[in-house]
Design an enzyme around this catalytic site. Structure first.
Site, PDB file in Angstrom:
ATOM      1  N   LYS A   9       0.834  -1.197   0.000  1.00  0.00           N
ATOM      2  CA  LYS A   9       0.000   0.000   0.000  1.00  0.00           C
ATOM      3  C   LYS A   9       0.877   1.258   0.000  1.00  0.00           C
ATOM      4  O   LYS A   9       2.102   1.174   0.151  1.00  0.00           O
ATOM      5  CB  LYS A   9      -0.954  -0.070   1.203  1.00  0.00           C
ATOM      6  CG  LYS A   9      -1.895  -1.289   1.107  1.00  0.00           C
ATOM      7  CD  LYS A   9      -3.095  -1.206   2.021  1.00  0.00           C
ATOM      8  CE  LYS A   9      -2.865  -1.915   3.321  1.00  0.00           C
ATOM      9  NZ  LYS A   9      -4.128  -2.078   4.106  1.00  0.00           N
ATOM     10  N   TYR A  49     -12.247  -2.632  -1.544  1.00  0.00           N
ATOM     11  CA  TYR A  49     -12.623  -2.596  -0.129  1.00  0.00           C
ATOM     12  C   TYR A  49     -14.135  -2.528   0.059  1.00  0.00           C
ATOM     13  O   TYR A  49     -14.607  -2.100   1.121  1.00  0.00           O
ATOM     14  CB  TYR A  49     -11.942  -1.412   0.563  1.00  0.00           C
ATOM     15  CG  TYR A  49     -10.487  -1.662   0.902  1.00  0.00           C
ATOM     16  CD1 TYR A  49     -10.109  -2.740   1.703  1.00  0.00           C
ATOM     17  CD2 TYR A  49      -9.481  -0.815   0.443  1.00  0.00           C
ATOM     18  CE1 TYR A  49      -8.773  -2.976   2.035  1.00  0.00           C
ATOM     19  CE2 TYR A  49      -8.139  -1.037   0.763  1.00  0.00           C
ATOM     20  CZ  TYR A  49      -7.801  -2.120   1.567  1.00  0.00           C
ATOM     21  OH  TYR A  49      -6.475  -2.344   1.897  1.00  0.00           O
ATOM     22  N   ASN A 112      -0.777  -0.164   7.580  1.00  0.00           N
ATOM     23  CA  ASN A 112      -0.188  -1.494   7.830  1.00  0.00           C
ATOM     24  C   ASN A 112       0.507  -2.071   6.604  1.00  0.00           C
ATOM     25  O   ASN A 112       0.782  -3.263   6.534  1.00  0.00           O
ATOM     26  CB  ASN A 112      -1.228  -2.442   8.427  1.00  0.00           C
ATOM     27  CG  ASN A 112      -2.403  -2.679   7.493  1.00  0.00           C
ATOM     28  OD1 ASN A 112      -2.358  -2.321   6.316  1.00  0.00           O
ATOM     29  ND2 ASN A 112      -3.441  -3.298   7.999  1.00  0.00           N
ATOM     30  N   HIS A 115      -1.545  -5.547   1.821  1.00  0.00           N
ATOM     31  CA  HIS A 115      -2.809  -6.275   1.760  1.00  0.00           C
ATOM     32  C   HIS A 115      -2.558  -7.690   1.266  1.00  0.00           C
ATOM     33  O   HIS A 115      -1.713  -7.902   0.397  1.00  0.00           O
ATOM     34  CB  HIS A 115      -3.780  -5.571   0.793  1.00  0.00           C
ATOM     35  CG  HIS A 115      -4.966  -6.423   0.472  1.00  0.00           C
ATOM     36  ND1 HIS A 115      -6.087  -6.459   1.272  1.00  0.00           N
ATOM     37  CD2 HIS A 115      -5.173  -7.319  -0.526  1.00  0.00           C
ATOM     38  CE1 HIS A 115      -6.941  -7.340   0.762  1.00  0.00           C
ATOM     39  NE2 HIS A 115      -6.419  -7.865  -0.328  1.00  0.00           N
ATOM     40  N   GLU A 126     -10.231 -10.349  -6.218  1.00  0.00           N
ATOM     41  CA  GLU A 126      -9.191  -9.308  -6.219  1.00  0.00           C
ATOM     42  C   GLU A 126      -8.215  -9.490  -7.388  1.00  0.00           C
ATOM     43  O   GLU A 126      -7.773  -8.506  -7.996  1.00  0.00           O
ATOM     44  CB  GLU A 126      -8.458  -9.332  -4.873  1.00  0.00           C
ATOM     45  CG  GLU A 126      -9.360  -8.841  -3.738  1.00  0.00           C
ATOM     46  CD  GLU A 126      -8.828  -9.131  -2.338  1.00  0.00           C
ATOM     47  OE1 GLU A 126      -7.688  -9.641  -2.212  1.00  0.00           O
ATOM     48  OE2 GLU A 126      -9.545  -8.838  -1.362  1.00  0.00           O
TER      49      GLU A 126
HETATM   50  P1  DAT Z   1      -6.623  -6.922   6.682  1.00  0.00           P
HETATM   51  O1  DAT Z   1      -5.910  -5.903   5.831  1.00  0.00           O
HETATM   52  O2  DAT Z   1      -5.735  -7.454   7.772  1.00  0.00           O
HETATM   53  O3  DAT Z   1      -7.304  -8.000   5.891  1.00  0.00           O
HETATM   54  P2  DAT Z   1      -9.315  -5.859   7.155  1.00  0.00           P
HETATM   55  O4  DAT Z   1      -9.757  -6.592   5.932  1.00  0.00           O
HETATM   56  O5  DAT Z   1     -10.088  -6.088   8.409  1.00  0.00           O
HETATM   57  O6  DAT Z   1      -7.766  -6.127   7.481  1.00  0.00           O
HETATM   58  O7  DAT Z   1      -9.349  -4.284   6.871  1.00  0.00           O
HETATM   59  C1  DAT Z   1      -8.866  -3.795   5.638  1.00  0.00           C
HETATM   60  C2  DAT Z   1      -8.045  -2.570   5.900  1.00  0.00           C
HETATM   61  O8  DAT Z   1      -8.872  -1.545   6.453  1.00  0.00           O
HETATM   62  C3  DAT Z   1      -6.930  -2.786   6.934  1.00  0.00           C
HETATM   63  O9  DAT Z   1      -5.754  -3.295   6.351  1.00  0.00           O
HETATM   64  C4  DAT Z   1      -6.754  -1.411   7.483  1.00  0.00           C
HETATM   65  C5  DAT Z   1      -8.147  -0.813   7.422  1.00  0.00           C
HETATM   66  N1  DAT Z   1      -8.840  -0.959   8.721  1.00  0.00           N
HETATM   67  C6  DAT Z   1      -9.403  -2.072   9.210  1.00  0.00           C
HETATM   68  N2  DAT Z   1      -9.948  -1.867  10.418  1.00  0.00           N
HETATM   69  C7  DAT Z   1      -9.712  -0.561  10.703  1.00  0.00           C
HETATM   70  C8  DAT Z   1     -10.002   0.299  11.801  1.00  0.00           C
HETATM   71  N3  DAT Z   1     -10.670  -0.158  12.866  1.00  0.00           N
HETATM   72  N4  DAT Z   1      -9.576   1.563  11.727  1.00  0.00           N
HETATM   73  C9  DAT Z   1      -8.917   2.033  10.675  1.00  0.00           C
HETATM   74  N5  DAT Z   1      -8.609   1.295   9.589  1.00  0.00           N
HETATM   75  C10 DAT Z   1      -8.997   0.009   9.606  1.00  0.00           C
HETATM   76 MG    MG Z   2      -8.965  -7.978   4.646  1.00  0.00          MG
END
Ligand code: DAT
Ligand code: MG
Length: 148
Positions: A9, A49, A112, A115, A126
């Protein structure tokens, strides 16, 4: 054999972690079947997303992921989806174990760096979204030394 979608990212690109991240997937033994960089459109970011579209962090997430270049990758191998997720680590870098990408480099949830698809259905969706042209089919000769 599975193929998974992995993406560095904008924070990972800005921080110069692209080479380090690609190296980890290579060293693990996954096979690179797709690689390119782009500044994502809002349209593709929203589609990627979409599952989070009702969450409060969604607008910020779209702004972040469209803010600069991302590096799009497709990695293939046995159980590639879970193997990649294990290399990446849990969402929050502060809770991710050392040795994982997020555990070694991350301090937050949103920033983070990377992805990875979380299931076969999301990987298929995806990969189709980011690699509509398809991915490479090639014979990695060294893979005989990764699998018995
Ligand atoms: P991952 O990337 O570990 O699959 P996810 O699918 O739950 O995580 O969420 C997608 C992205 O959205 C994640 O990499 C960062 C953002 N995100 C998730 N939860 C969040 C939160 N509580 N606050 C801010 N950003 C968040
Ligand atoms: Mg995810």
């Amino acid at each position: 054999m599975e193929t998974t979608y992995v993406m560095v990212k904008p924070d990972g690109v800005q921080r110069g972690l692209v080479g380090e991240i690609i190296g980890r997937f290579e060293q693990k033994g996954l096979k690179l079947v797709g690689l390119k960089a782009m500044v994502p459109s809002e349209e593709i970011a929203r589609a990627h997303y979409a599952v989070h579209s009702e969450r409060p962090f969604f607008p910020g997430l779209i702004k972040f992921v469209t803010s600069g270049p991302v590096v799009c990758m497709a990695w293939a191998g046995r159980d590639a989806i879970s193997v990649a997720r294990n290399l990446i680590g849990p969402t929050n870098g502060r809770e991710a174990a050392p040795g994982t990408i997020r555990g070694d480099y991350g301090m937050d949830i949103g920033y983070n760096m990377i992805h990875g698809s979380d299931a076969p259905e999301t990987a298929e969706f995806e990969l189709g979204l980011w690699f509509p042209e398809g991915v490479m089919d090639w014979n990695q000769t060294i893979s005989q030394w990764f699998y018995e």
